[in-house]
Design an enzyme around this catalytic site. Structure first.
Site, PDB file in Angstrom:
ATOM      1  N   LYS A 181       0.840  -1.299   0.056  1.00 53.46           N
ATOM      2  CA  LYS A 181       0.005  -0.038   0.107  1.00 53.46           C
ATOM      3  C   LYS A 181       0.758   1.284  -0.004  1.00 53.46           C
ATOM      4  CE  LYS A 181      -1.854  -1.448   3.665  1.00 53.46           C
ATOM      5  NZ  LYS A 181      -2.500  -1.909   5.014  1.00 53.46           N
ATOM      6  N   THR A 213      -7.538   8.990   9.618  1.00 48.26           N
ATOM      7  CA  THR A 213      -6.834   7.652   8.787  1.00 48.26           C
ATOM      8  C   THR A 213      -6.865   6.598   9.842  1.00 48.26           C
ATOM      9  OG1 THR A 213      -4.514   8.575   9.606  1.00 48.26           O
ATOM     10  CG2 THR A 213      -5.576   9.330   7.255  1.00 48.26           C
ATOM     11  N   GLY A 215      -7.388   3.126  11.071  1.00 51.06           N
ATOM     12  CA  GLY A 215      -8.278   1.889  10.752  1.00 51.06           C
ATOM     13  C   GLY A 215      -8.080   1.911   9.185  1.00 51.06           C
ATOM     14  N   THR A 216      -7.347   2.680   8.290  1.00 53.58           N
ATOM     15  CA  THR A 216      -7.399   2.576   6.798  1.00 53.58           C
ATOM     16  C   THR A 216      -6.896   1.075   6.611  1.00 53.58           C
ATOM     17  OG1 THR A 216      -5.221   3.627   6.893  1.00 53.58           O
ATOM     18  CG2 THR A 216      -7.235   4.994   6.490  1.00 53.58           C
ATOM     19  N   GLY A 217      -6.029   0.695   7.042  1.00 53.39           N
ATOM     20  CA  GLY A 217      -5.263  -0.451   6.762  1.00 53.39           C
ATOM     21  C   GLY A 217      -6.214  -1.727   6.936  1.00 53.39           C
ATOM     22  N   CYS A 218      -6.903  -1.796   8.251  1.00 51.84           N
ATOM     23  CA  CYS A 218      -7.763  -2.755   8.488  1.00 51.84           C
ATOM     24  C   CYS A 218      -8.977  -2.671   7.538  1.00 51.84           C
ATOM     25  CB  CYS A 218      -8.553  -2.650   9.837  1.00 51.84           C
ATOM     26  SG  CYS A 218      -7.246  -2.493  11.242  1.00 51.84           S
TER      27      CYS A 218
END
Length: 272
Positions: A181, A213, A215-218
């Site tokens: 990412k 931002t 929790g974006t990866g989750c």
């Protein structure tokens, strides 16, 4: 796939709980629900957490992680699994064993190491276990730039060519596909690089200017798992997930949650 079949798609999140509701299990379940997938969970850790940071972590005993896995996979027809926070080697081994026992397919591994606040969520000695035990069992891993570097024990990539090269080296460690990412890079676009047996593919989107931002990866990894659970192919799932996250980020300032890095707007399509 028929509408009825799509409505019964089931995904499981194996991850930590975020008491502030913006990341971890809570973000995953919200994402599954927003995208029309039934979500179940295996909780690996409890965090005392809000938009400002993590103040405590209580690890779930490995035996109870195993008990949750048995309860969920012995009963539910699980079509995809997202794996997030696994803070210790013992938890990683318990999950790997459970995946094997139930022959779990469509595993999306988000190798969570550090929260958006900068707080560490994975002890350093667990990185080698994560690399050895879960990467080879994953259909897709979704590291950000710092996580990709940590998994390879290399400096963080600073150019798109370096990102591609790191993604290919991660692919050699056993997962079927790697999505690195680009949220931690700079520039007007956020570029995510997918590498699999068919080659390299880039997913580009405008960089959203917001501090919300958390929790974006989750959210991205669980959105990809939701697509796979509904029978979409990997690239379609990644593209749809990136679009969903971009909209959730763009609408995040409509929410007023906490005093730090707020959550993305998981239900932006439903709230006026």
């Amino acid at each position: 796939m028929t509408d009825a079949a799509a409505q019964s798609a089931i995904a499981v999140t194996i991850a930590g709980s975020d008491s502030g509701g913006g990341a971890g299990i809570q973000a995953d379940i919200k994402t599954f629900s927003a995208l029309g997938v039934y979500g179940a969970s295996v909780i690996t850790a409890l965090t005392a957490q809000n938009t400002l940071g993590v103040t405590g972590i209580h690890d779930v005993p490995p035996a109870f992680i195993t008990q949750q896995i048995e309860a969920v996979y012995s009963d539910l027809d699980v079509a995809a699994t997202k794996i997030g926070m696994l803070s210790r080697p013992e938890a990683i081994l318990a999950v790997a064993s459970g995946l094997d026992r139930h022959q779990v397919a469509n595993v999306v591994l988000d190798p969570v190491m550090v929260a958006a606040s900068g707080d560490r969520l994975l002890v350093p000695e667990a990185i080698a276990t994560l690399r050895a035990e879960l990467l080879p069992r994953a259909r897709l891993i979704t590291p950000n730039l710092p996580e990709a570097a940590a998994l390879l024990d290399e400096p963080q990539a600073t150019s798109l060519d370096e990102v591609r090269a790191q993604a290919e080296r991660l692919l050699a460690l056993g997962p079927k596909a790697v999505l690195v990412k680009g949220g931690h890079s700079e520039g007007p676009e956020s570029v995510d690089v997918l590498v699999d047996a068919d080659g390299v593919h880039e997913f580009r989107g405008p960089r959203i200017n917001t501090q919300n931002t958390h929790g974006t990866g989750c959210t991205l990894s669980s959105a990809i798992a939701a697509g796979l659970a509904k029978g979409e192919d990997l690239r379609t799932s990644v593209q749809a997930a990136k679009h969903y996250l971009s909209r959730a980020l763009a609408r995040s300032d409509e929410l007023h949650i906490g005093h730090g890095h707020g959550p993305v707007h998981h239900f932006h399509a439903f709230w006026s």
